[in-house]
Enzyme design. Sequence first.
Site, PDB file in Angstrom:
ATOM      1  N   TYR A  54      -0.232   3.149 -12.250  1.00 55.58           N
ATOM      2  CA  TYR A  54      -0.126   4.315 -11.604  1.00 55.58           C
ATOM      3  C   TYR A  54      -0.098   5.756 -12.334  1.00 55.58           C
ATOM      4  O   TYR A  54      -0.567   6.686 -11.601  1.00 55.58           O
ATOM      5  CB  TYR A  54       1.515   4.368 -11.041  1.00 55.58           C
ATOM      6  CG  TYR A  54       1.665   3.477  -9.947  1.00 55.58           C
ATOM      7  CD1 TYR A  54       1.142   3.770  -8.630  1.00 55.58           C
ATOM      8  CD2 TYR A  54       2.133   2.203 -10.241  1.00 55.58           C
ATOM      9  CE1 TYR A  54       1.277   2.798  -7.768  1.00 55.58           C
ATOM     10  CE2 TYR A  54       2.142   1.142  -8.999  1.00 55.58           C
ATOM     11  CZ  TYR A  54       1.938   1.232  -7.944  1.00 55.58           C
ATOM     12  OH  TYR A  54       1.577   0.313  -6.963  1.00 55.58           O
ATOM     13  N   HIS A 107       5.612   5.470   2.077  1.00 57.71           N
ATOM     14  CA  HIS A 107       5.445   4.403   0.993  1.00 57.71           C
ATOM     15  C   HIS A 107       5.754   5.554  -0.441  1.00 57.71           C
ATOM     16  O   HIS A 107       5.432   4.822  -1.475  1.00 57.71           O
ATOM     17  CB  HIS A 107       4.392   4.022   0.906  1.00 57.71           C
ATOM     18  CG  HIS A 107       4.109   3.079   2.277  1.00 57.71           C
ATOM     19  ND1 HIS A 107       2.580   2.476   2.572  1.00 57.71           N
ATOM     20  CD2 HIS A 107       4.959   2.473   2.766  1.00 57.71           C
ATOM     21  CE1 HIS A 107       3.056   1.669   3.573  1.00 57.71           C
ATOM     22  NE2 HIS A 107       4.192   1.546   3.714  1.00 57.71           N
ATOM     23  N   GLY A 174      -7.325   6.410   9.781  1.00 56.73           N
ATOM     24  CA  GLY A 174      -7.748   5.883   8.518  1.00 56.73           C
ATOM     25  C   GLY A 174      -6.846   4.828   7.951  1.00 56.73           C
ATOM     26  O   GLY A 174      -6.494   4.910   6.590  1.00 56.73           O
ATOM     27  N   LEU A 201     -12.694   4.367  10.395  1.00 54.06           N
ATOM     28  CA  LEU A 201     -14.168   3.936  10.156  1.00 54.06           C
ATOM     29  C   LEU A 201     -14.633   2.741  10.964  1.00 54.06           C
ATOM     30  O   LEU A 201     -15.903   2.761  11.350  1.00 54.06           O
ATOM     31  CB  LEU A 201     -14.488   3.689   8.686  1.00 54.06           C
ATOM     32  CG  LEU A 201     -15.743   3.934   8.056  1.00 54.06           C
ATOM     33  CD1 LEU A 201     -16.216   5.351   8.528  1.00 54.06           C
ATOM     34  CD2 LEU A 201     -15.695   3.980   6.587  1.00 54.06           C
TER      35      LEU A 201
HETATM   36  P1  OAD Z   1      -6.438   0.218   3.776  1.00 55.48           P
HETATM   37  O1  OAD Z   1      -7.358   0.449   2.393  1.00 55.48           O
HETATM   38  O2  OAD Z   1      -5.995  -1.038   4.192  1.00 55.48           O
HETATM   39  O3  OAD Z   1      -7.485   0.843   5.048  1.00 55.48           O
HETATM   40  C1  OAD Z   1      -8.087   2.041   4.997  1.00 55.48           C
HETATM   41  C2  OAD Z   1      -8.771   2.066   6.365  1.00 55.48           C
HETATM   42  O4  OAD Z   1      -9.409   3.222   6.503  1.00 55.48           O
HETATM   43  C3  OAD Z   1      -9.995   0.981   6.743  1.00 55.48           C
HETATM   44  O5  OAD Z   1      -9.609   0.373   7.835  1.00 55.48           O
HETATM   45  C4  OAD Z   1     -10.992   1.694   6.507  1.00 55.48           C
HETATM   46  O6  OAD Z   1     -12.287   1.415   7.400  1.00 55.48           O
HETATM   47  C5  OAD Z   1     -10.791   3.091   6.943  1.00 55.48           C
HETATM   48  N1  OAD Z   1     -11.669   4.251   6.457  1.00 55.48           N
HETATM   49  C6  OAD Z   1     -12.091   4.164   5.057  1.00 55.48           C
HETATM   50  N2  OAD Z   1     -12.927   5.086   4.975  1.00 55.48           N
HETATM   51  C7  OAD Z   1     -12.836   6.001   5.963  1.00 55.48           C
HETATM   52  C8  OAD Z   1     -13.104   7.431   6.226  1.00 55.48           C
HETATM   53  N3  OAD Z   1     -13.808   8.151   5.651  1.00 55.48           N
HETATM   54  N4  OAD Z   1     -12.469   7.905   7.632  1.00 55.48           N
HETATM   55  C9  OAD Z   1     -11.753   7.107   8.356  1.00 55.48           C
HETATM   56  N5  OAD Z   1     -11.248   5.749   7.863  1.00 55.48           N
HETATM   57  C10 OAD Z   1     -11.803   5.237   6.936  1.00 55.48           C
HETATM   58  O7  OAD Z   1      -5.357   1.382   3.736  1.00 55.48           O
HETATM   59  P2  OAD Z   1      -3.847   1.466   4.388  1.00 55.48           P
HETATM   60  O8  OAD Z   1      -4.143   1.104   5.780  1.00 55.48           O
HETATM   61  O9  OAD Z   1      -3.661   2.848   4.280  1.00 55.48           O
HETATM   62  O10 OAD Z   1       1.165   0.275   0.599  1.00 55.48           O
HETATM   63  O11 OAD Z   1      -3.002   0.673   3.593  1.00 55.48           O
HETATM   64  C11 OAD Z   1      -1.449   0.409   3.884  1.00 55.48           C
HETATM   65  C12 OAD Z   1      -1.131  -0.094   2.791  1.00 55.48           C
HETATM   66  O12 OAD Z   1      -1.328  -0.946   2.192  1.00 55.48           O
HETATM   67  C13 OAD Z   1      -0.962   1.309   1.732  1.00 55.48           C
HETATM   68  O13 OAD Z   1       0.057   2.204   2.082  1.00 55.48           O
HETATM   69  C14 OAD Z   1      -0.322   0.412   0.527  1.00 55.48           C
HETATM   70  C15 OAD Z   1      -1.247  -0.678   0.641  1.00 55.48           C
HETATM   71  O14 OAD Z   1      -0.875  -1.741  -0.004  1.00 55.48           O
HETATM   72  C16 OAD Z   1       1.691   0.196  -0.303  1.00 55.48           C
HETATM   73  O15 OAD Z   1       1.575   0.662  -1.676  1.00 55.48           O
HETATM   74  C17 OAD Z   1       3.281  -0.113  -0.115  1.00 55.48           C
END
Ligand code: OAD
Length: 234
Positions: A54, A107, A174, A201
């Site tokens: 972190y 979060h 996203g 995406l």
């Molecule tokens: P993810 O990494 O799971 O998903 C990110 C999403 O963003 C994916 O579906 C990508 O396809 C999309 N993506 C990537 N680049 C992009 C762009 N330029 N424009 C639009 N979309 C794009 O991340 P989260 O869904 O945020 O929790 O993950 C949820 C939680 O899982 C996080 O908050 C974290 C993690 O574990 C904790 O830390 C508690």
Amino acid sequence: MADSIVILTGAGISADSGVATFRGPDGLWEGHRVEDVATPEAFARDPVLVHAFYDARRFRLAEVKPNAAHHALARLDAEWPGDVLIVTQNVDDLHERAGARRLLHMHGELLKGWCLACDGRFAWDGPMGSRAVCPSCRAVGQVRPDIVWFGEMPYDMERIDEALQRADLFASIGTSGAVYPAAGFVQTARYCGARTIEMNLEPSQGSIFFHESRMGRASELVPAWVDQLLASRG
Ligand code: OAD
């Protein structure tokens, strides 16, 4: 009465600013398994590793800037005549640096610490490390990142649930839709009558629950969507 909008954002909105998303093609999060760095058990087992992880992410914040998607949402927040609530799963501070005000970090935040001795939460800049001193009670080595880890309860759930139930429009930007409870927000909002749209995406895991899906980069899709919304209010 003006329409009420709830917006959920995830790592994809910060991807165009150069912040790594969570679920890379290798299934690792910046080289680590999630259970080694993002659980209370991992912190109890190896606080030095978890702090280093972190601390590195906090350090990186100084090197990244909000992108056009963060700025567009801040503009929507400032100009929309009705209720707006931005709920982010992200622990970076890019929404607030773009100027968003009606914002919840469900979060937690990289720039906050939480003292396990006195339960105080406070702003934290720079490295934390495993010998940090609590600014409230002066306890040593009891401060952890104020981040919601797997197995812990996200913040502000009551307020979010209430906003979802009143929402006329729910937008998800996203996020992969892999992590609950955020992944279930679309179903609550839709069940309670909201129109639902995702911008990502690729289709998220809950893609079938959205009335509309726009695929592409958040930094391109979100400004166009905000322009369209604000124009619709004349
Ligand atoms: P993810 O990494 O799971 O998903 C990110 C999403 O963003 C994916 O579906 C990508 O396809 C999309 N993506 C990537 N680049 C992009 C762009 N330029 N424009 C639009 N979309 C794009 O991340 P989260 O869904 O945020 O929790 O993950 C949820 C939680 O899982 C996080 O908050 C974290 C993690 O574990 C904790 O830390 C508690």
